[in-house]
Design an enzyme around this catalytic site. Structure first.
Site, PDB file in Angstrom:
ATOM      1  N   GLU A 162      15.822  40.767 -66.646  1.00  0.00           N
ATOM      2  CA  GLU A 162      15.591  41.250 -65.287  1.00  0.00           C
ATOM      3  C   GLU A 162      14.886  42.608 -65.254  1.00  0.00           C
ATOM      4  O   GLU A 162      15.432  43.591 -64.753  1.00  0.00           O
ATOM      5  CB  GLU A 162      16.917  41.365 -64.527  1.00  0.00           C
ATOM      6  N   GLU A 360      21.050  32.772 -65.985  1.00  0.00           N
ATOM      7  CA  GLU A 360      22.235  33.335 -65.320  1.00  0.00           C
ATOM      8  C   GLU A 360      22.340  32.723 -63.938  1.00  0.00           C
ATOM      9  O   GLU A 360      21.342  32.535 -63.244  1.00  0.00           O
ATOM     10  CB  GLU A 360      22.157  34.856 -65.130  1.00  0.00           C
TER      11      GLU A 360
HETATM   12  C1  BGP Z   1      22.562  40.340 -63.272  1.00  0.00           C
HETATM   13  C2  BGP Z   1      22.620  41.071 -64.583  1.00  0.00           C
HETATM   14  C3  BGP Z   1      23.946  41.024 -65.255  1.00  0.00           C
HETATM   15  C4  BGP Z   1      25.149  41.000 -64.335  1.00  0.00           C
HETATM   16  C5  BGP Z   1      24.931  40.117 -63.111  1.00  0.00           C
HETATM   17  C6  BGP Z   1      25.996  40.227 -62.043  1.00  0.00           C
HETATM   18  O1  BGP Z   1      21.634  40.959 -62.438  1.00  0.00           O
HETATM   19  O2  BGP Z   1      21.676  40.559 -65.511  1.00  0.00           O
HETATM   20  O3  BGP Z   1      23.991  42.066 -66.183  1.00  0.00           O
HETATM   21  O4  BGP Z   1      25.681  42.220 -64.140  1.00  0.00           O
HETATM   22  O5  BGP Z   1      23.700  40.372 -62.502  1.00  0.00           O
HETATM   23  O6  BGP Z   1      25.716  41.277 -61.163  1.00  0.00           O
HETATM   24  P1  BGP Z   1      26.701  42.479 -60.890  1.00  0.00           P
HETATM   25  O7  BGP Z   1      27.316  42.811 -62.189  1.00  0.00           O
HETATM   26  O8  BGP Z   1      25.857  43.576 -60.365  1.00  0.00           O
HETATM   27  O9  BGP Z   1      27.682  41.991 -59.884  1.00  0.00           O
END
Ligand code: BGP
Length: 458
Positions: A162, A360
């Site tokens: 990302e 993801e």
């Molecule tokens: C994505 C990232 C992850 C993870 C996930 C969940 O953007 O790649 O590292 O953190 O989001 O988001 P958050 O942790 O901000 O709730």
């Protein structure tokens, strides 16, 4: 109905070094920022309080096995491997990653490795981070070292996770260090990240390694409020800025002309060198990881831009709150399952149907202990979330989209950037005090789905 997936479909989950490992020498921007502004982190919990993968990697890999993962993505910590970013390689880090990679392979779990998941070594940030081309070169050296050390056993590499997020967080919207608000600097950071990516791809190709190299992008389909040309135009700009700014260079080898023209007309283009274009063209990938959490809904602006305010993407659109949208209230993100299908169709129709997988997808929920039944979190909502997304993904595959797998965020509940442990995403519950791991209902569901390569649903 039975949803069956193609043979050798990748079932797994994703995590990252900084969010799971703990115990690290090399300082990152997160450690630095937390030491100065702990108030920015939920409950004052910082990046050293993680799910201790550094200690528990062996038993955690057993758990991956129990979940029937055939693949698993994590990242290498640049700061652990090369604490000052550019100098000596830390032999303990080499041992650690060797052990993890070997154990995964031994257990039949294909390791997918990301080289950069938001964790800039502080020494690199001190010289300007991604604004400085020396950091681009230092990253390329780090990538090359990783390929040389682990490239015989890691066959799926991702240059960045990302990459737009550090741009947004660090240089536009104030949720990552260095908390700058400046579009031109943001554009420079984004541009240099693409150059860093392309340099790593070039090094990988030059080394003739056995595997493949790609990138993980968070794609947010941009839906206009209506088909009114003003709304459609607004959605197009959002798409250019947040999706195509990375998607086009890595899949087509060049930036969208409309994006370049737009930034040029507002004097926001980063400084380019004549040879950059050739490098970017060499950065085309073998495999795209798609992170999908939420759509982006936009409409044309309701009010005129304040010319004194900093130049921002929002000069061209307003966010649109669609009536009746389904929300994940804990994270504040809309849940829109068809988005996963729309992304795949867009890749199929406009980008030559590249090899890709969902790297993801996930749902962070607060206070999950309230769902404990007989000692186990019964997270039916997560099972529904996954199966609905998988149903749309399945439709995409049946219509010819080249999607090779599905990885969930995440494996064990882990530390999340500024939210720390507020929202839990894991297949496995983490007791922060004891570090005990307990498989949730969704973990069992996923394990059965991976084993059968299919699931049933009405
Ligand atoms: C994505 C990232 C992850 C993870 C996930 C969940 O953007 O790649 O590292 O953190 O989001 O988001 P958050 O942790 O901000 O709730």
């Amino acid at each position: 109905m039975k949803y069956a997936f193609p043979d050798n479909f990748w079932w797994g989950s994703a995590s990252s070094a900084l969010q799971t490992e703990g115990a690290r020498e090399g300082e990152t921007t997160w450690d630095y920022w937390f030491a100065r502004e702990p108030n920015r982190f939920h409950n004052g919990v910082g990046p050293q309080q993680t799910s201790t993968f550094y200690q528990h990697w062996k038993t955690d890999i057993q758990l991956l096995k129990q979940l029937n993962h055939n693949s698993f993505r994590t990242s290498i910590s640049w700061a652990r491997l090369i604490p000052d970013g550019i100098g000596e390689v830390n032999p303990e880090a080499v041992d650690f990653y060797n052990q993890v990679i070997d154990e995964l392979n031994e257990q039949g779990i294909t390791p997918f490795m990301t080289l950069f998941h938001f964790d800039m070594p502080m020494a690199m940030q001190e010289i300007g981070g991604w604004e400085n081309r020396d950091v681009v070169d230092a990253y390329a050296r780090y990538a090359q070292i990783c390929f040389e050390l682990f490239g015989d056993r890691v066959l799926h590499w991702f240059t960045f996770n990302e990459p737009i997020v550090p741009v947004e967080g660090g240089y536009l919207y104030d949720f990552h260090y260095p908390n700058v608000v400046d579009f031109k600097r943001a554009a420079t950071v984004a541009y240099h990240t693409v150059l860093a990516h392309a340099q790593a791809v070039r090094a990988y190709r030059a080394g003739h390694y056995a595997g493949e190299i790609g990138i993980v992008l968070n794609l947010t389909p941009s839906y206009p409020r209506s088909q009114n040309p003003a709304d459609v135009k607004a959605a197009n700009v959002a798409d250019l800025m947040f999706n195509r700014s990375f998607l086009d260079p890595v899949l087509r080898g060049e930036y969208p002309a409309d994006l370049v023209a737009l930034l040029k007309s507002y004097d926001q283009l980063p400084a380019c060198k004549p040879e950059d274009g050739f490098l970017i063209a060499e950065g085309k990938i073998d495999l795209l990881g798609v992170n999908y959490y939420q759509p982006r809904r936009v409409k044309c602006r309701d009010s005129a831009v304040n010319p004194q305010a900093p130049f921002m993407p929002e000069w061209f659109f307003d966010s649109y709150e669609m009536p009746g949208r389904k929300m994940n209230p804990y994270r504040g993100w809309e849940i829109y399952e068809p988005g996963i299908y729309d992304i795949l169709v867009n890749l199929r129709d406009n980008y030559g149907n590249p090899r890709c997988f969902i790297s993801e997808n996930g749902m962070g929920v607060e206070n999950e202990q309230r769902f404990i039944e007989n000692g186990q979190i019964n997270d039916q909502y997560r099972i529904e979330f996954i199966s609905e997304h998988l149903a749309w993904l399945h439709k995409g595959i049946s219509e010819g989209c080249n999607c090779l797998g599905y990885h969930m965020w995440t494996f064990i509940d882990n530390w999340s950037w500024c939210n720390a442990y507020k929202n839990r995403y894991g297949f496995i519950q983490l007791d922060l005090a004891t570090q005990k791991r307990t498989i949730k209902k969704s973990g069992e569901w996923f394990s059965a789905t991976a084993l059968n390569n299919s699931f049933d649903r009405e």
